[in-house]
Design a protein around this motif. Structure first.
Motif, short mmCIF file in Angstrom:
data_model
loop_
_atom_site.label_atom_id
_atom_site.label_comp_id
_atom_site.label_asym_id
_atom_site.label_seq_id
_atom_site.Cartn_x
_atom_site.Cartn_y
_atom_site.Cartn_z
N GLY A 77 30.10 37.48 34.92
CA GLY A 77 31.12 38.37 35.32
C GLY A 77 32.49 38.51 34.42
O GLY A 77 32.35 37.56 33.48
N VAL A 78 33.15 39.53 34.59
CA VAL A 78 34.14 39.68 33.66
C VAL A 78 35.49 39.74 34.64
O VAL A 78 35.67 40.24 35.76
N VAL A 79 36.39 38.80 34.19
CA VAL A 79 37.54 38.18 34.95
C VAL A 79 38.88 38.84 33.92
O VAL A 79 38.90 38.38 32.82
N PHE A 80 39.71 39.31 34.87
CA PHE A 80 41.00 39.62 34.24
C PHE A 80 42.02 38.46 34.59
O PHE A 80 42.10 38.00 35.47
N CYS A 81 42.72 38.30 33.55
CA CYS A 81 43.59 37.03 33.86
C CYS A 81 44.97 37.31 32.69
O CYS A 81 44.87 38.31 32.03
N ARG A 82 45.65 36.34 32.82
CA ARG A 82 47.36 36.53 32.03
C ARG A 82 47.24 35.12 31.01
O ARG A 82 47.15 34.02 31.54
N ARG A 83 47.30 35.60 29.74
CA ARG A 83 47.47 34.38 28.70
C ARG A 83 48.82 34.40 28.44
O ARG A 83 49.47 33.31 27.82
N ALA A 84 49.68 35.51 28.56
CA ALA A 84 51.22 35.53 27.99
C ALA A 84 51.87 36.55 29.08
O ALA A 84 51.23 37.26 29.69
N PRO A 85 53.24 36.39 29.18
CA PRO A 85 54.14 37.42 29.87
C PRO A 85 53.74 38.78 29.30
O PRO A 85 53.51 39.10 28.28
N GLY A 86 54.11 39.84 30.39
CA GLY A 86 54.09 41.22 29.91
C GLY A 86 52.59 41.83 29.99
O GLY A 86 51.53 41.31 30.04
N PRO A 87 52.65 43.35 30.05
CA PRO A 87 51.46 43.78 30.14
C PRO A 87 50.29 43.52 28.96
O PRO A 87 49.19 43.47 29.27
N TRP A 88 50.98 43.26 27.75
CA TRP A 88 49.98 42.88 26.45
C TRP A 88 49.32 41.48 26.67
O TRP A 88 48.53 40.92 25.73
N GLY A 89 49.81 40.71 27.81
CA GLY A 89 49.35 39.39 27.77
C GLY A 89 48.30 39.07 28.69
O GLY A 89 47.65 38.22 29.00
N ILE A 90 47.60 40.44 29.18
CA ILE A 90 46.35 40.38 30.07
C ILE A 90 45.16 40.18 29.11
O ILE A 90 45.07 40.97 28.07
N GLU A 91 44.46 39.65 29.62
CA GLU A 91 43.00 39.45 28.74
C GLU A 91 41.71 39.62 29.82
O GLU A 91 42.15 39.23 31.05
N ALA A 92 40.66 39.71 29.05
CA ALA A 92 39.33 40.22 29.89
C ALA A 92 38.55 39.08 29.25
O ALA A 92 38.32 39.17 28.19
N VAL A 93 38.02 38.24 30.35
CA VAL A 93 37.12 37.16 29.62
C VAL A 93 35.67 37.22 30.38
O VAL A 93 35.66 37.46 31.39
N MET A 94 34.66 36.70 29.90
CA MET A 94 33.37 36.70 30.49
C MET A 94 33.22 35.30 30.81
O MET A 94 33.45 34.19 30.26
#
Length: 413
Positions: A187-204
């Motif tokens: 699956g693909v999971v959306f998560c937060r690596r850092a504050p703010g909208p550009w801190g969002i990551e998508a990981v497999m």
């Protein structure tokens, strides 16, 4: 599907010629096999394993997978495309939902993750993901929604922290209302690596890795989708599974979420239109002599379906051309969800006070279509999107603007 599903439609649908016409005819015929299995799935969501031989069950996996990984060639004709365009997929989604929306969502395949992979993944990442989901049967999930935050992508609390020693990452958090999550292989999971909208990551993620936990939730409609709650308890994520890792942060995780929603909101609209059309046809199958005001109500609803279908295909063509109008996408999804609910309520009224008891299939469809309101954004979110488009004068096409004053345009509030 019963023989009643083989009767003429409540209206003459817009049909296609050439290759698209062949595809539509095949889908229309294949969908006939889904209604009976769909009723069994409503009683036992895991019953999907008994119907994996049906051509219609192979359609999702084939059409949403790149050609070199796509399966089902032995069951599907050559004109059923792999890695389908948005226009091709919504045609499939509409007819498969006409057969049974729950059975369609229960079918194996990469589902929503496809759009994220298309937008963000490099060649090695696509190979890793689609090799897993190409094995038959294999399910995948798309995990954005959280228990406390819903699908607000900029408010995610699921965390991606640096692993001890600095080699890779650790995923921690929960996701809610995830289709096929407890039965997926990847699956693909959306998560937060850092504050703010550009801190969002998508990981497999590989669901076989330590730290992954899932459970199926009890629901009253679309039971075949096996809606799940997921928990990630310090799950290790190798660096190469971060999608778009070589891109600027502004073109990574959040961009993938937006692309997925843009591509699959028309899909939900297509599911809703197919289910709404099925409800209309079911009434005419049960009451072939329907006339007068009651027949007028069915005909009016069929007109709404036809108009909205035309707009849906225009929206899909804009997406495929790389010039999507997000406001029109919102309008189509919102109106289609409402239309499906209107169709099942009208069917229940016209078939009598005990219709949902006397017609188990209608009872199932009545419950199933209520889910479309909550899939890919609720109506209030899309109303806001339509309003913003109208405010900016970006909603209507030039053709729409040339329409006569006061003429209703389908897809607006």
């Amino acid at each position: 599907m019963s023989d009643s599903g083989r009767t003429a439609s409540a209206y003459h649908p817009d049909t296609y010629g050439g290759r698209a016409g062949e595809l539509e005819h095949f889908l229309r015929e294949a969908a006939r096999d889904l209604r009976g299995p769909g009723e069994e799935l409503d009683a036992d969501p895991d019953a999907v394993s008994r119907f994996l031989h049906l051509p219609a069950v192979r359609v999702q996996q084939h059409m949403l997978t790149p050609a070199r990984y796509a399966g089902g060639g032995d069951l599907l004709p050559s004109f059923v495309p792999a890695e389908a365009s948005c226009a091709e997929w919504i045609l499939a989604a509409e007819w498969l939902a006409y057969g049974d929306p729950g059975m369609t969502l229960a079918s194996p395949g990469p589902a929503l993750s496809t759009a994220v992979l298309r937008a963000l993944a490099d060649e090695a990442q696509r190979d890793w993901f689609f090799t897993k989901t190409a094995d038959w049967p294999s399910w995948a999930f798309f995990a954005l929604t959280e228990p406390e935050k819903g699908s607000a992508a900029t408010e995610l609390t699921t965390r991606l922290d640096a692993a001890p020693g600095g080699d890779g990452w650790v995923l921690t958090g929960e996701k809610m209302y995830i289709g096929n999550g407890a039965h997926a292989r990847a699956g693909v999971v959306f998560c937060r690596r850092a504050p703010g909208p550009w801190g969002i990551e998508a990981v497999m993620v590989d669901t076989g890795d330590p730290g992954f936990h899932a459970e199926t939730l009890p629901i009253i409609g679309l039971r075949g989708a096996r809606i799940s709650r997921l928990r990630f308890d310090g799950m290790y994520i190798p660096p190469e599974r971060i999608l778009g890792r070589d891109r600027p942060r502004s073109r990574r995780g959040l961009q993938g979420a937006l692309q997925a929603m843009l591509w699959f909101r028309p899909s939900v609209a297509a599911f809703a239109l197919g289910a709404g059309r099925a409800a209309c046809d079911y009434v005419l199958e049960q009451r072939p002599a329907l006339a007068g005001a009651d027949r007028a109500r069915i005909d009016a609803l069929a007109d709404r379906i036809r108009r909205l279908r035309r707009l849906l295909h225009e929206v899909a063509a804009e997406i495929d051309a790389g010039s999507p109008n997000t406001f029109r996408v919102s309008g189509v999804k919102m109106r289609a969800a409402h239309l499906a609910e209107d169709a099942t309520m009208l069917a229940a009224r016209l078939l009598g006070p005990a219709s949902l008891v006397e017609h188990p299939w209608l009872d199932k469809l009545y419950r199933d279509v209520r889910a479309f309101e909550f899939m890919e954004g609720t109506g209030n979110i899309h109303r806001r999107g339509v309003f913003q488009g109208l405010l900016r004068d970006d909603y209507f096409t030039p053709r729409d603007r040339d329409a006569r004053p006061g003429r209703a345009v389908e897809g607006v509030m």
